[in-house]
Structure formats: structure tokens, C-alpha cells
Enzyme design. Structure first.
Site, PDB file in Angstrom:
ATOM      1  N   GLY A  73     -21.695  24.823  11.416  1.00  0.00           N
ATOM      2  CA  GLY A  73     -22.664  24.590  10.344  1.00  0.00           C
ATOM      3  C   GLY A  73     -23.757  23.682  10.869  1.00  0.00           C
ATOM      4  N   GLU A  96     -23.993  28.955  12.557  1.00  0.00           N
ATOM      5  CA  GLU A  96     -24.672  28.735  11.292  1.00  0.00           C
ATOM      6  C   GLU A  96     -24.624  30.012  10.472  1.00  0.00           C
ATOM      7  OE1 GLU A  96     -26.079  26.114   9.465  1.00  0.00           O
ATOM      8  OE2 GLU A  96     -26.374  27.824   8.121  1.00  0.00           O
ATOM      9  N   LEU A  97     -24.342  29.836   9.188  1.00  0.00           N
ATOM     10  CA  LEU A  97     -24.166  30.981   8.298  1.00  0.00           C
ATOM     11  C   LEU A  97     -25.502  31.543   7.799  1.00  0.00           C
ATOM     12  CD1 LEU A  97     -21.988  32.644   6.835  1.00  0.00           C
ATOM     13  CD2 LEU A  97     -21.989  30.924   5.032  1.00  0.00           C
ATOM     14  N   ASN A 129     -19.995  33.359  10.368  1.00  0.00           N
ATOM     15  CA  ASN A 129     -19.176  32.620   9.432  1.00  0.00           C
ATOM     16  C   ASN A 129     -18.037  31.985  10.219  1.00  0.00           C
ATOM     17  OD1 ASN A 129     -17.477  31.650   7.483  1.00  0.00           O
ATOM     18  ND2 ASN A 129     -17.598  33.458   6.188  1.00  0.00           N
ATOM     19  N   SER A 130     -18.171  30.695  10.452  1.00  0.00           N
ATOM     20  CA  SER A 130     -17.189  30.022  11.313  1.00  0.00           C
ATOM     21  C   SER A 130     -15.796  30.019  10.687  1.00  0.00           C
ATOM     22  CB  SER A 130     -17.627  28.587  11.560  1.00  0.00           C
ATOM     23  OG  SER A 130     -17.547  27.872  10.342  1.00  0.00           O
ATOM     24  N   LEU A 149     -20.727  18.157  10.812  1.00  0.00           N
ATOM     25  CA  LEU A 149     -21.544  17.070  10.295  1.00  0.00           C
ATOM     26  C   LEU A 149     -22.163  17.441   8.957  1.00  0.00           C
ATOM     27  CD1 LEU A 149     -23.348  15.815  13.547  1.00  0.00           C
ATOM     28  CD2 LEU A 149     -20.965  15.652  12.871  1.00  0.00           C
ATOM     29  N   ASP A 152     -21.093  21.302   3.560  1.00  0.00           N
ATOM     30  CA  ASP A 152     -21.282  21.480   2.120  1.00  0.00           C
ATOM     31  C   ASP A 152     -20.052  20.952   1.376  1.00  0.00           C
ATOM     32  OD1 ASP A 152     -23.701  22.705   2.653  1.00  0.00           O
ATOM     33  OD2 ASP A 152     -22.799  24.707   2.784  1.00  0.00           O
ATOM     34  N   THR A 227     -28.648  14.477  13.276  1.00  0.00           N
ATOM     35  CA  THR A 227     -28.975  15.683  12.519  1.00  0.00           C
ATOM     36  C   THR A 227     -29.951  15.387  11.384  1.00  0.00           C
ATOM     37  OG1 THR A 227     -27.185  15.454  10.898  1.00  0.00           O
ATOM     38  CG2 THR A 227     -26.677  16.636  12.952  1.00  0.00           C
ATOM     39  N   GLU A 228     -30.570  16.438  10.930  1.00  0.00           N
ATOM     40  CA  GLU A 228     -31.547  16.362   9.847  1.00  0.00           C
ATOM     41  C   GLU A 228     -30.903  15.778   8.588  1.00  0.00           C
ATOM     42  OE1 GLU A 228     -31.094  18.664  12.067  1.00  0.00           O
ATOM     43  OE2 GLU A 228     -33.094  18.654  12.974  1.00  0.00           O
TER      44      GLU A 228
HETATM   45  C1  LIG Z   1     -25.452  20.437   4.566  1.00  0.00           C
HETATM   46  S1  LIG Z   1     -25.714  21.437   5.965  1.00  0.00           S
HETATM   47  C2  LIG Z   1     -25.544  20.325   7.327  1.00  0.00           C
HETATM   48  C3  LIG Z   1     -26.246  20.822   8.558  1.00  0.00           C
HETATM   49  C4  LIG Z   1     -26.159  19.958   9.816  1.00  0.00           C
HETATM   50  N1  LIG Z   1     -24.800  19.856  10.317  1.00  0.00           N
HETATM   51  C5  LIG Z   1     -26.745  18.583   9.578  1.00  0.00           C
HETATM   52  O1  LIG Z   1     -25.972  17.617   9.606  1.00  0.00           O
HETATM   53  O2  LIG Z   1     -27.940  18.492   9.340  1.00  0.00           O
HETATM   54  C6  LIG Z   1     -24.307  22.468   6.100  1.00  0.00           C
HETATM   55  C7  LIG Z   1     -24.587  23.719   6.903  1.00  0.00           C
HETATM   56  O3  LIG Z   1     -23.398  24.456   7.123  1.00  0.00           O
HETATM   57  C8  LIG Z   1     -23.684  25.835   7.005  1.00  0.00           C
HETATM   58  N2  LIG Z   1     -22.424  26.534   6.698  1.00  0.00           N
HETATM   59  C9  LIG Z   1     -21.719  26.501   5.539  1.00  0.00           C
HETATM   60  N3  LIG Z   1     -20.627  27.265   5.617  1.00  0.00           N
HETATM   61  C10 LIG Z   1     -20.623  27.809   6.864  1.00  0.00           C
HETATM   62  C11 LIG Z   1     -19.766  28.710   7.545  1.00  0.00           C
HETATM   63  N4  LIG Z   1     -18.693  29.208   6.941  1.00  0.00           N
HETATM   64  N5  LIG Z   1     -20.073  29.079   8.806  1.00  0.00           N
HETATM   65  C12 LIG Z   1     -21.182  28.588   9.415  1.00  0.00           C
HETATM   66  N6  LIG Z   1     -22.027  27.725   8.820  1.00  0.00           N
HETATM   67  C13 LIG Z   1     -21.768  27.346   7.561  1.00  0.00           C
HETATM   68  C14 LIG Z   1     -24.713  25.892   5.928  1.00  0.00           C
HETATM   69  O4  LIG Z   1     -25.470  27.071   5.973  1.00  0.00           O
HETATM   70  C15 LIG Z   1     -25.556  24.651   6.214  1.00  0.00           C
HETATM   71  O5  LIG Z   1     -26.619  24.924   7.064  1.00  0.00           O
END
Ligand SMILES: C[S@@+](CC[C@H](N)C(=O)[O-])C[C@H]1O[C@@H](n2cnc3c(N)ncnc32)[C@H](O)[C@@H]1O
Lengths: 252, 342
Positions: A73, A96-97, A129-130, A149, A152, A227-228
Site C-alpha cells: 500500500g 498499490e491497489l 491486491n497485496s 505505513l 487504511d 511518506t506523504e
Molecule cells: C492511507 S494510504 C497510505 C499510503 C502510504 N503508505 C503512505 O504512508 O503515504 C493506504 C494505501 O494502501 C492502498 N491499499 C489498500 N489496500 C490495499 C491492498 N489490498 N493492496 C495494495 N494496496 C492497498 C491504498 O490504495 C492506499 O494507497
């Protein structure tokens, strides 16, 4: 995967992709099936597309180098970029999803490679999709670090199974991580922080790092700053909750 | 043989696969969300009224449908297969109620849903080898301790089923069931579109699979959906079954056929001569058939409808649908979990 072409979404002044062209829905539901290619097995991951500098031809047999870090993610990719220079010889991938976000990270990495010749060749990103496809990307024990990090939070009880850390998913992460490998988690949501810690604490194949070990690990300080999402939390003066665990052999 | 229901377990979600551990102490079942549950039978006393023992979550394939569960012959591993082309081999732990966390391997190579699993083992190879069947029309042979693919048999193509049976251009005939014949290295394979069964022989020292024989069943459109070998009599029992048949007097169909000749002495694939038994030749004869099938005669058109129904049901459940972008958006908007929110 990472291709170079003239792109109107790239800022002329900085050469970096402009985020506003990659705006996406805030949350994706990992349970719904999307359509993106999934490698049949780890040997089907095309390293020459992700890391052309390290794999000049698509014939992989000449190198035994494998991906060792996975940022799950990865969002907009800030962590990968920081780690890239800290571990220039280590291959890493963001998973990343959201497709628009993945595209953004791809463009960002390509632009950085052009701007800093010879650098950032060791990082890449894939849309997947991890929660379903980790075993398709990594062999047993292949990874030495996994990052989660600011995942969601999925607050509602009935949505807890969408959380990216759970006892069942930790079984898969324990499979992908070699013994001694480290899993890094951080969040600004206290409830989620406790959840992640509890899952890791009760899992027979993970053990917490000591305070001393945390201090000695240069990666730890990046968790809240690279990270952002981490920067946003820091700007707003928010608290963060961290859980860092090592993969151990399960007791008999 | 006598069965008695000595205990009931209920599951909130539909159960898609079941397996009993080799020592008979644990039963495992999978639900439609990909979770495998375990129930401890150890302290269940069959003479007593039952304390309702609870099932515990043991492992999960994240949000996938588990299609098959098998224990390895030595009981060390539990193997689970899913619609996402995946086979997971997990160490079966000492205390399964605390979860099965240690993954031994993933067997990856199928390019469609995995529908069935079985082990081939002999006295020379007691730990056995795993075979799997799939919607991609292949049967594959695996080393479960490393997860490596040892051989692939393109059953549909090799058995010559392609030209004669293919209707739609890109529809594979799915393998619907696998059954290993006890004490030998032959595997009976049921595949959609074949009236009969394909016998594969498995060379355990060379680690290869090859087609030994295609046994066709004449006279009626009998496409088996499942088969089991009986240990002593050298018989292979096959069932073609379907429920919810629309537009017929009978809403469900079960038809049983039997092939004989699977005796230890003549299991050399070259000389092996299987015989499809007539209804009056099977042990138990018409009486048994009547019990198992509900009636002895089954009309041809019912068979055809049944075969079609099985095919549709299987692909609806297990094959991922490819929607156009617009249709996908529409489906997202009308999804049930969204509706309840508003
Ligand atoms: C709140 S963001 C945090 C992003 C980054 N790690 C940061 O700290 O800025 C969570 C990210 O996880 C991704 N995500 C959620 N479920 C996922 C999954 N099953 N596989 C891959 N990515 C996923 C979302 O699309 C989102 O971009």
C-alpha cells in the site's frame, strides 16, 4: 511496465509528475475483484521491466538478484524513494491497489531516474491486491523487509477483515519474509495501532524488536517522515503508533 | 458399512470443502469466504449427548473460494486449493485450534481455478505426490515440500477431446474431479465434455504424468462429476449429479456408473482392460441404483440438461467474469453492501 514517453501530466519545470492528474478515490475496497495482470508465480515476475538497469535483458538466469523489500500500500511512493538511496543495491517494490496512484508512482520513478542518472534504479511499483497476490510475487523467505505505513483503518467491526494486517495475512507475510526479516507498521489511528500490535504480538512467528534495536535501525525514523501520509500527520501534529517485529522460527 | 451422524456443526457461510485428518481427530472445513475452520473430535464421546464444540478458524485464503482440502498421506500437511489458481500447503500443527500459521509452500502454475486435489502414494513413496485438476483443463503433479511443478498433463488436448467436443472457441473443459486408485499410480480424471473418464498414469520415479486410457461410456450422455474407487473390489464408482434442474419432472439428477478391472494384479497401464458395468452387473444391482438415483431410468434429455447445468454452475461460481468498464462501474454502484449504507 515502466515506459518512457512524452507525458502531458509531467510538469515541465520540475520534470516530476503532477499529482493533480492522478487524483483517485480515497479508499479502495480490496475485496472487490479488479482486473490487472497477476504473475502466475514469482518466476514470472519480469525483472527487466521493473529494473532495466540491473536486468538489461529479459533473460533473468544471469542474475540471482531478487526483490528484498516490499512496501505494501505504498501510496505515492515517498518511502521507496527514501529507501532507494539508503540501500542502493537492494531491489524494492511498492504494491498499490489504486491504478491511478500506481501510474503516478511509475512516472515519478521514471522522472527521478532521468533527473539523477544512475540513481533510483532499484525501486519499482506494481498494481496489485497485496492481500491476495503476495505469493505470486515472492518466494518463501525472499523478503527481508515489509512495510505497512499508514494503512487504511477500516473502522467498522464488519470491515475488520479488510485490514491489511490480520492473523491470517501475517501467516502469508511470515512465509514471504526470511527468518530475521522485519515487518514495519505505523499508523496515526490509535485503535488500528493496537490492533496491528496485538496481531503481531500473538503470532508465533513474530517477535518485537527491543527499544535498543529500534534506535539502531536507520529505517525506523523514516516510518513517520518519508511518506506523504506520514508528512501530513506530522504537519497536523498527530500522534503515531508503531509496531516493528522480527520474523522468527516458530517454537515447536 | 454404517454411518451415524454423531454430531452436528453449523457454519454461517456455505461450506465448500471438507477434510478429516488421517488420525480422525480433527475435521476441517472451508467456508465461502476462504476461511478454513477446524473442529476437535478428540473428546467427542459418541455415546453421549454432545457438548456443542465450537469450530476455530485455522487459516484463510483471503477472500477466495476454497474448492478442495486434502491432508497429505503422512498427515503432516493440509493442502487447500482456491479459485484464484492457488494451492497452499500448510504444516498441520500440533494444536490446530490455535491456527495453522506455518506455510510450507504454494504450488503455483494453474491458469484457472483449481477444482480438485488428490495424493498419489505407494509403499515406495509413502509421503506421496500431490496432483491437482483445474479449469485450465490440465492435471498437474507437484512436490509439496518445495511447491515446485513436476509435470503438467494437458488432459483435454492429449486425450483428443479438443475437436470433437469444443463448442465455444475459448472455453476450456474443466477438470471436475480426480480420484487416485488405491495402492497404484493411476488417477481417474473426470473432465467436462467427456462421456467417461480419463485414466492417467503417474510415474513417481520419473515424476511424470501421461494418459493411460480414455474409458468412454456408451449409450447415454454420462459425464461424471465425481468418482471414488472402492478399496477391495477393484471398482471405480462414478456419479453424475446436479441439483436444481429447471423444466423437468425431477429437479435433481444422480446417475451412478461403475467401471471394473482395477485389481492390483493387472494395473499395468498397457494391459489394463477396464469394463464399464451394466446396471444389473453392479454390486447391489437395480435395487441399489434405485436407492442412489431415485429411479433406474433416466431420460437422455435430462442428461444433456444436467451436463449443461453443471458447466454453467461451475463457471458461474469459479470463473472470474470479465466485464466492460461501463458494466463494472454499474455493478459497483449497485453492489449490495453499498445499498445498505444509503
Ligand atoms: C492511507 S494510504 C497510505 C499510503 C502510504 N503508505 C503512505 O504512508 O503515504 C493506504 C494505501 O494502501 C492502498 N491499499 C489498500 N489496500 C490495499 C491492498 N489490498 N493492496 C495494495 N494496496 C492497498 C491504498 O490504495 C492506499 O494507497
Amino acid at each position: 511496465m515502466l515506459e518512457t514517453k512524452a507525458n502531458p501530466n509531467i510538469s515541465k519545470s520540475t520534470g516530476l509528475p503532477r499529482k493533480r492528474f492522478y487524483r483517485a478515490r480515497a479508499h479502495s475496497n480490496p475485496l472487490s475483484d479488479s482486473h490487472f495482470p497477476v504473475p502466475i508465480s514469482p518466476s514470472h515476475v519480469d525483472y527487466s521491466l521493473h529494473y532495466p538497469h540491473f536486468f538489461p535483458s529479459s533473460d533473468q538466469s544471469d542474475s540471482s538478484k531478487k526483490i528484498q523489500f516490499a512496501d505494501i500500500g505504498c501510496g505515492f511512493g515517498g518511502l521507496l524513494i527514501s529507501l532507494s538511496t539508503l540501500f542502493p543495491e537492494t531491489l524494492m517494490i511498492g504494491m498499490e491497489l489504486r491504478d491511478k496512484v500506481t501510474e503516478y508512482v511509475k512516472e515519478r520513478i521514471l522522472a527521478l531516474r532521468v533527473a539523477n542518472p544512475g540513481q533510483n534504479q532499484n525501486i519499482s511499483v506494481t498494481r496489485t491486491n497485496s492481500m491476495k497476490y503476495i505469493p505470486n510475487y515472492f518466494e518463501k523467505g525472499q523478503l527481508s523487509k515489509m512495510f505497512f505505513l499508514f494503512p487504511d483503518p477500516h473502522f467498522k467491526e464488519k470491515n475488520h477483515r479488510r485490514r491489511v494486517i490480520s492473523t491470517h495475512l501475517l501467516d502469508e507475510y511470515a512465509y514471504a519474509l526470511g527468518v530475521g526479516g522485519i515487518i514495519y507498521t505505523i499508523t496515526d489511528v490509535e485503535e488500528l495501532g493496537e490492533w496491528m500490535k496485538a496481531c503481531l504480538e500473538s503470532h508465533p512467528m513474530f517477535e518485537a524488536l527491543t527499544e535498543k534495536e529500534l534506535e539502531a535501525d536507520p529505517v525506523v525514523e523514516l516510518l513517520s517522515s518519508a511518506t506523504e501520509e506520514g508528512q501530513k500527520v506530522a504537519r497536523n501534529g498527530g500522534q503515531t503508533f508503531r509496531a516493528v517485529y522480527r520474523r522468527v522460527t516458530p517454537p515447536l | 458399512m454404517k454411518f451415524s451422524n454423531f454430531s452436528n456443526r453449523s457454519s454461517e457461510k456455505r461450506v465448500t470443502a471438507v477434510a478429516l485428518s488421517n488420525d480422525g481427530l480433527h475435521v476441517c472445513f472451508a467456508d465461502k469466504f476462504g476461511v478454513v475452520w477446524v473442529v476437535d473430535l478428540d473428546s467427542v464421546d459418541s455415546n453421549q449427548a454432545l457438548v456443542n464444540k465450537k469450530a476455530a478458524q485455522m487459516l484463510a485464503h483471503y477472500c477466495s473460494i476454497i474448492t478442495s482440502l486434502e491432508f497429505s498421506p503422512d498427515g503432516r500437511f493440509i493442502v487447500s486449493a482456491d479459485r484464484d489458481f492457488k494451492i497452499r500447503v500448510t504444516v498441520f500443527p500440533k494444536k490446530p485450534l490455535d491456527g495453522a500459521h506455518e506455510i510450507q509452500s504454494f504450488c503455483l502454475g494453474h491458469t484457472e481455478f483449481v477444482s480438485c486435489l488428490a495424493f498419489v502414494s505407494t509403499s515406495e513413496y509413502p509421503q506421496g505426490f500431490l496432483v491437482s485438476g483445474s479449469g485450465d483443463s490440465t492435471v498437474r503433479l507437484w512436490n509439496i515440500s518445495s511447491g515446485s511443478l513436476l509435470d503438467t498433463c494437458e488432459v483435454e488436448m492429449k486425450a483428443g477431446l479438443l475437436e470433437s467436443n469444443r463448442r465455444g472457441e475459448d472455453c476450456n473443459s474443466a477438470i471436475t474431479d480426480l480420484c487416485t486408485i488405491p495402492d497404484c499410480t493411476m488417477i481417474a480424471v473426470a473432465i467436462q465434455s467427456l462421456q467417461g473418464i480419463v485414466l492417467l498414469s503417474c510415474d513417481l520415479s520419473a515424476r511424470t504424468l501421461s494418459i493411460a486410457k480414455v474409458v468412454s461410456i456408451m449409450g447415454e450422455t454420462f459425464i461424471p462429476t465425481s468418482s471414488r474407487a472402492s478399496f477391495s473390489a477393484g471398482l471405480l464408482w462414478m456419479v453424475s449429479g446436479v441439483s436444481n434442474l429447471r423444466g423437468f419432472d425431477h429437479h435433481s439428477l444422480a446417475r451412478v456408473r461403475v467401471i471394473s478391472g482395477f485389481n492390483k494384479s493387472n494395473l499395468d497401464p498397457q494391459e489394463f482392460e477396464p469394463i464399464v458395468l451394466e446396471d444389473n452387473e453392479i454390486p447391489g444391482g437395480y435395487k441399489l441404483l434405485e436407492k442412489l438415483q431415485g429411479s433406474v431410468v433416466v431420460e437422455e434429455k435430462v442428461f444433456l440438461a444436467a451436463a449443461e447445468a453443471v458447466k454453467t454452475a461451475m463457471s458461474n461460481l469459479l470463473v472470474k467474469k470479465q466485464y466492460s468498464v461501463e458494466k463494472r462501474e454499474f455493478r459497483k454502484r449497485t453492489r449490495n453492501d453499498r445499498k445498505t449504507k444509503q
